[in-house]
Design a protein around this motif. Structure first.
Motif, PDB file in Angstrom:
ATOM      1  N   LEU A  10      33.619 108.487 -17.948  1.00 11.09           N
ATOM      2  CA  LEU A  10      33.078 109.725 -17.420  1.00 11.09           C
ATOM      3  C   LEU A  10      31.836 109.459 -16.564  1.00 11.09           C
ATOM      4  CD1 LEU A  10      33.365 112.249 -20.343  1.00 11.09           C
ATOM      5  CD2 LEU A  10      34.376 112.465 -18.102  1.00 11.09           C
ATOM      6  N   ALA A  11      31.203 108.315 -16.818  1.00 12.61           N
ATOM      7  CA  ALA A  11      29.977 108.014 -16.075  1.00 12.61           C
ATOM      8  C   ALA A  11      30.268 107.970 -14.578  1.00 12.61           C
ATOM      9  CB  ALA A  11      29.411 106.673 -16.517  1.00 12.61           C
ATOM     10  N   THR A  12      29.383 108.554 -13.806  1.00 11.12           N
ATOM     11  CA  THR A  12      29.568 108.579 -12.369  1.00 11.12           C
ATOM     12  C   THR A  12      29.344 107.184 -11.800  1.00 11.12           C
ATOM     13  OG1 THR A  12      27.275 109.176 -12.194  1.00 11.12           O
ATOM     14  CG2 THR A  12      28.871 110.960 -12.049  1.00 11.12           C
ATOM     15  N   PRO A  13      29.889 106.920 -10.614  1.00 11.51           N
ATOM     16  CA  PRO A  13      29.590 105.627  -9.994  1.00 11.51           C
ATOM     17  C   PRO A  13      28.080 105.481  -9.843  1.00 11.51           C
ATOM     18  CG  PRO A  13      31.240 106.831  -8.733  1.00 11.51           C
ATOM     19  CD  PRO A  13      30.736 107.760  -9.776  1.00 11.51           C
ATOM     20  N   LYS A  14      27.622 104.240  -9.846  1.00 11.73           N
ATOM     21  CA  LYS A  14      26.176 104.025  -9.804  1.00 11.73           C
ATOM     22  C   LYS A  14      25.551 104.732  -8.611  1.00 11.73           C
ATOM     23  CE  LYS A  14      25.349  99.901 -12.424  1.00 11.73           C
ATOM     24  NZ  LYS A  14      24.843  98.542 -12.438  1.00 11.73           N
ATOM     25  N   MET A  15      24.529 105.504  -8.890  1.00  9.94           N
ATOM     26  CA  MET A  15      23.815 106.167  -7.814  1.00  9.94           C
ATOM     27  C   MET A  15      22.552 105.370  -7.542  1.00  9.94           C
ATOM     28  SD  MET A  15      24.192 110.102  -8.893  1.00  9.94           S
ATOM     29  CE  MET A  15      23.540 110.678  -7.353  1.00  9.94           C
TER      30      MET A  15
ATOM     31  N   SER B  32      19.175 102.303 -10.805  1.00 12.12           N
ATOM     32  CA  SER B  32      20.346 103.165 -10.962  1.00 12.12           C
ATOM     33  C   SER B  32      20.152 104.185 -12.080  1.00 12.12           C
ATOM     34  CB  SER B  32      21.568 102.289 -11.232  1.00 12.12           C
ATOM     35  OG  SER B  32      22.656 103.109 -11.544  1.00 12.12           O
ATOM     36  N   TYR B  35      17.296 106.680 -11.081  1.00 10.91           N
ATOM     37  CA  TYR B  35      17.756 107.575 -10.011  1.00 10.91           C
ATOM     38  C   TYR B  35      18.808 108.551 -10.556  1.00 10.91           C
ATOM     39  CZ  TYR B  35      19.065 108.898  -5.251  1.00 10.91           C
ATOM     40  OH  TYR B  35      19.303 109.597  -4.093  1.00 10.91           O
ATOM     41  N   ARG B  45      19.793 115.300  -3.573  1.00 11.26           N
ATOM     42  CA  ARG B  45      19.513 113.916  -3.178  1.00 11.26           C
ATOM     43  C   ARG B  45      18.081 113.732  -2.643  1.00 11.26           C
ATOM     44  NH1 ARG B  45      22.423 109.018  -3.842  1.00 11.26           N
ATOM     45  NH2 ARG B  45      24.600 109.540  -4.117  1.00 11.26           N
ATOM     46  N   ILE B 112      33.333 111.912  -8.866  1.00 14.05           N
ATOM     47  CA  ILE B 112      34.322 111.190  -9.656  1.00 14.05           C
ATOM     48  C   ILE B 112      35.688 111.381  -9.014  1.00 14.05           C
ATOM     49  CG2 ILE B 112      35.359 110.939 -11.930  1.00 14.05           C
ATOM     50  CD1 ILE B 112      32.827 112.183 -13.076  1.00 14.05           C
ATOM     51  N   TYR B 151      27.193 109.192 -21.928  1.00 16.37           N
ATOM     52  CA  TYR B 151      28.409 109.169 -21.108  1.00 16.37           C
ATOM     53  C   TYR B 151      28.156 109.344 -19.623  1.00 16.37           C
ATOM     54  CZ  TYR B 151      31.015 109.220 -25.437  1.00 16.37           C
ATOM     55  OH  TYR B 151      31.519 108.879 -26.648  1.00 16.37           O
ATOM     56  N   TYR B 152      27.117 110.081 -19.274  1.00 15.43           N
ATOM     57  CA  TYR B 152      26.889 110.332 -17.851  1.00 15.43           C
ATOM     58  C   TYR B 152      25.868 109.368 -17.256  1.00 15.43           C
ATOM     59  CZ  TYR B 152      29.701 114.494 -18.406  1.00 15.43           C
ATOM     60  OH  TYR B 152      30.741 115.331 -18.653  1.00 15.43           O
ATOM     61  N   LEU B 153      24.893 108.956 -18.076  1.00 20.29           N
ATOM     62  CA  LEU B 153      23.901 108.008 -17.563  1.00 20.29           C
ATOM     63  C   LEU B 153      24.178 106.591 -18.047  1.00 20.29           C
ATOM     64  CD1 LEU B 153      20.667 110.135 -17.990  1.00 20.29           C
ATOM     65  CD2 LEU B 153      21.931 109.688 -15.908  1.00 20.29           C
TER      66      LEU B 153
END
Lengths: 47, 195
Positions: A10-15, B32, B35, B45, B112, B151-153
């Motif tokens: 679920l983690a987004t691609p590295k930002m 990463s 940010y 952004r 995603i 899960y998101y970070l």
């Protein structure tokens, strides 16, 4: 409904921040000079 | 040991001693996560870039003036806390909080994508993600925080524990409660989530 077997997390691609931002931070770090006199800190930013 | 493999604490010491390259490694190592954390809160952004920059200006200032910072292997937690405070300051100054996160132009879910999926599967996948996000939003704050960070970070439980100021066991407990609560919501509302 069809099942999904994707292994993607679920983690987004590295930002990442812009390269200019990183460059600015590192340049600021190089330019900043702190001079401690007694209890006081004086900051000096080299041009 | 190669410099890029040194632990944060050593790099911080080196930076305080005048090694500018140590900061570059620290920034590169954590950029990463920091940010991503800021973006997950502000969803813009440009603002993220500003807060990211401001965060590191504060880090540099604090480390160079050798005050307030007590390194205990928690560099990332410390930086995230600075970022968090700056985000709060930003919202206070704007007198607004982010709303309708999923409808924002730069939604987290819009990033995603999986090209191998066909259009139908993409739709299903997106719908599942929206459903999960909606369920996560219904969780108590502490549980939601753990889920988002894990899960998101992509943060480890140790990092989450350091950041939230609780033990790893408490963090694991919150994760367990969060997942249990999410299952309850799914059953109660009869939400179908293909695995």
């Amino acid at each position: 409904m069809a099942k999904l077997y994707s292994k993607r997390k679920l983690a987004t691609p590295k930002m990442l921040p812009k390269k200019e931002t990183i460059r600015l931070i590192l340049q600021y770090s190089c330019a900043l000079n702190m001079i401690k006199v007694g209890n006081m800190n004086f900051e000096n930013i080299a041009n | 040991m190669a410099k890029s493999q040194l632990p944060d604490a050593v790099l911080v010491d080196k930076y305080i001693s005048g090694d500018e390259n140590a900061l570059a490694i620290l920034v590169n190592r954590h950029q990463s996560k920091i940010y991503g954390y800021i973006y997950s809160k502000v969803l813009d952004r440009d603002i993220t870039e500003d807060i990211f920059q401001e965060t590191f200006f504060k880090v540099i200032h604090t480390l160079k003036s050798r005050k307030y910072y007590n390194e205990e292997g928690k560099f990332l937690s410390w930086v995230l806390r600075i970022a968090s405070n700056l985000i709060i300051d930003k919202f206070r100054s704007d007198k607004k909080m982010p709303m309708n996160r999923d409808t924002d132009e730069l939604s987290v879910f819009a990033r995603i994508t999986d090209d191998s999926l066909n259009a139908e599967r993409k739709l299903i996948k997106n719908q599942v993600e929206v459903d999960i996000k909606t369920i996560i939003e219904k969780l108590p704050h502490d549980q939601k925080e753990v889920i988002m960070m894990r899960y998101y970070l992509d943060m480890s439980f140790k990092e989450i524990a350091d950041y939230t100021g609780v033990s790893v066991n408490t963090t694991l407990g919150r994760m367990r409660y969060a997942i249990t609560n999410m299952r309850k919501v799914i059953e109660k509302n009869k939400i179908y989530l293909p695995s």
